[in-house]
Design an enzyme around this catalytic site. Structure first.
Site, PDB file in Angstrom:
ATOM      1  N   CYS A  75      45.925  34.619  30.366  1.00  0.00           N
ATOM      2  CA  CYS A  75      44.481  34.433  30.584  1.00  0.00           C
ATOM      3  C   CYS A  75      43.808  35.021  29.350  1.00  0.00           C
ATOM      4  O   CYS A  75      43.408  36.184  29.338  1.00  0.00           O
ATOM      5  CB  CYS A  75      44.029  35.188  31.829  1.00  0.00           C
ATOM      6  SG  CYS A  75      45.011  34.829  33.294  1.00  0.00           S
ATOM      7  N   ALA A  76      43.671  34.221  28.297  1.00  0.00           N
ATOM      8  CA  ALA A  76      43.492  34.825  26.971  1.00  0.00           C
ATOM      9  C   ALA A  76      42.062  34.904  26.442  1.00  0.00           C
ATOM     10  O   ALA A  76      41.791  35.701  25.546  1.00  0.00           O
ATOM     11  CB  ALA A  76      44.360  34.083  25.957  1.00  0.00           C
ATOM     12  N   PRO A 113      38.154  35.818  25.865  1.00  0.00           N
ATOM     13  CA  PRO A 113      37.801  35.316  24.535  1.00  0.00           C
ATOM     14  C   PRO A 113      38.786  35.673  23.421  1.00  0.00           C
ATOM     15  O   PRO A 113      38.539  35.332  22.269  1.00  0.00           O
ATOM     16  CB  PRO A 113      36.444  35.962  24.266  1.00  0.00           C
ATOM     17  CG  PRO A 113      36.481  37.246  25.039  1.00  0.00           C
ATOM     18  CD  PRO A 113      37.303  36.958  26.262  1.00  0.00           C
ATOM     19  N   GLY A 157      40.315  38.928  22.755  1.00  0.00           N
ATOM     20  CA  GLY A 157      40.386  40.315  22.249  1.00  0.00           C
ATOM     21  C   GLY A 157      41.805  40.872  22.283  1.00  0.00           C
ATOM     22  O   GLY A 157      42.269  41.484  21.316  1.00  0.00           O
ATOM     23  N   GLU A 181      44.243  29.568  28.338  1.00  0.00           N
ATOM     24  CA  GLU A 181      42.954  29.810  29.006  1.00  0.00           C
ATOM     25  C   GLU A 181      42.579  28.560  29.802  1.00  0.00           C
ATOM     26  O   GLU A 181      42.676  27.447  29.287  1.00  0.00           O
ATOM     27  CB  GLU A 181      41.884  30.160  27.964  1.00  0.00           C
ATOM     28  CG  GLU A 181      40.452  30.162  28.471  1.00  0.00           C
ATOM     29  CD  GLU A 181      40.185  31.127  29.621  1.00  0.00           C
ATOM     30  OE1 GLU A 181      40.624  32.292  29.557  1.00  0.00           O
ATOM     31  OE2 GLU A 181      39.547  30.703  30.599  1.00  0.00           O
ATOM     32  N   CYS A 188      39.687  44.640  34.854  1.00  0.00           N
ATOM     33  CA  CYS A 188      38.634  45.606  34.499  1.00  0.00           C
ATOM     34  C   CYS A 188      37.794  45.923  35.734  1.00  0.00           C
ATOM     35  O   CYS A 188      36.582  45.994  35.669  1.00  0.00           O
ATOM     36  CB  CYS A 188      37.800  45.109  33.333  1.00  0.00           C
ATOM     37  SG  CYS A 188      37.258  43.421  33.521  1.00  0.00           S
TER      38      CYS A 188
END
Ligand SMILES: C[S@@+](CC[C@H](N)C(=O)[O-])C[C@H]1O[C@@H](n2cnc3c(N)ncnc32)[C@H](O)[C@@H]1O
EC number: 2.1.1.-
Length: 317
Positions: free
Chosen positions: A119-120, A122, A124, A142, A245
């Site tokens: 799940c790449a 944007p 970072g 993505e 997150c």
């Protein structure tokens, strides 16, 4: 964060939660770490940051820390301007939440490995991975087509052409990648879609909040399916890192416990040592797991939330 049923502990927990909420809802408290791009190293900026009192992340020796990765941070909230995207020019630095580097470091990347960033966007963490090692093959996936464009632009802005040739970008549902490419990868990162506490708390109006609460219920199912696919894509002996997150236990520990209970070929890897060596820069909350860390924001260390779990696929089933 099970703080038991004692009244004193509840009181402490509620003070703690309100401090946490203060940080998460006040962008003026947010800090931005500066990850240097080794492919266009900013020597002048480095001198400047030293003069301004910035220090490098992970000064203590981590069990795994690639010297090629340089990330600067300050205890005072501050934000460097972002660099503009210019075709043909590599950017010198990437601004990020310093806790985002923990899942990347937990992968312990080595040159030549085959790596999947499921799940790449944007991008970072893909950029951070390439600061650690030269993979033999890096697959950045993505699902969302708009975010995929953003991912392509990030890679183009930070990575020189010869290295771009070892990177594949795809627009697949991550849940299908495992069946399409079984046992192909040495390392897999699942940086999952989650109820991102910063943006959810900060930007919620009541309509958005209702929609997000209903999405939130479905997230653990999606997260488990993404990890199942990642397990299939991983070769025996390979490492899987899961990160979110959010502070949500349902999306963190419960998801990992479900994977461990349903996959006899996946074993937890102890990462508590990582927490010990970087406690100067990060505050961790107990997770009740040896394989899971939870960074919680604190004033002066406003990084996270970031949950990171590390699992290994065994050689025999
Ligand atoms: C937390 S973000 C990833 C951040 C990224 N790793 C980084 O460091 O820049 C999660 C991403 O997962 C994507 N996503 C959501 N559902 C997905 C699916 N089924 N398969 C693959 N990616 C998905 C979202 O569009 C979002 O870009």
């Amino acid at each position: 964060m099970n703080l038991g049923r004692r009244p004193g502990m509840w009181c402490l927990a509620s003070v703690f939660m309100s401090l946490l909420r203060d940080i998460l809802t006040s962008p003026s408290c947010w800090q931005h770490a500066i990850l240097f791009n080794r492919f266009n190293y900013p020597f002048e900026l480095e001198k400047d940051l030293h003069l301004k009192g910035y220090h490098t992340l992970f000064q203590e020796s981590l069990p795994y820390y690639p010297k090629s990765m340089k990330c600067y941070l300050s205890r005072i909230p501050s934000r460097m301007p972002s660099e503009r995207h210019q075709i043909g020019n590599l950017k010198k630095y990437y601004l990020l939440n310093a806790a985002s580097l923990i899942p990347v470091l937990a992968l312990e990347l080595r040159d030549g490995e085959k790596v999947l960033d499921l799940c790449a966007a944007p991008g970072g963490k893909s950029v951070a991975m390439l600061q650690c090692a030269y993979p033999g093959y890096l697959h950045c996936n993505e699902y969302d087509s708009l975010r995929l464009r953003w991912l392509r632009q990030t890679l183009e802005s930070f990575i020189p052409q010869p290295l771009v040739n070892v990177i594949k970008v795809s627009e697949l549902d991550g849940r299908e990648v495992g069946d399409a490419q079984p046992e192909k990868f040495d390392k897999v990162l699942v940086d999952a879609p989650c109820s991102n506490d910063r943006s959810w708390l900060f930007s919620s109006d009541s309509q958005k909040a209702a929609c997000r609460i209903s999405q939130r219920r479905n997230l653990p199912v999606l997260q488990i399916e993404l990890i199942r696919s990642a397990v299939k894509a991983l070769r025996p002996g390979g490492l899987l890192v899961y990160s979110t997150c959010t502070l949500s236990k349902a999306e963190n520990q419960d998801v990992i416990n479900e994977i461990l209970n349903s996959h006899s070929n996946m074993t937890p890897v102890d990462i508590k040592e990582m927490a010990r060596t970087c406690s100067q820069d990060f505050t961790f909350a107990p997770t009740g797991q040896e394989c899971g860390l939870l960074v919680i924001p604190e004033r002066g260390k406003a990084w996270g939330p970031m949950y990171v779990a590390k699992l290994k696929k065994s050689w025999t089933i």
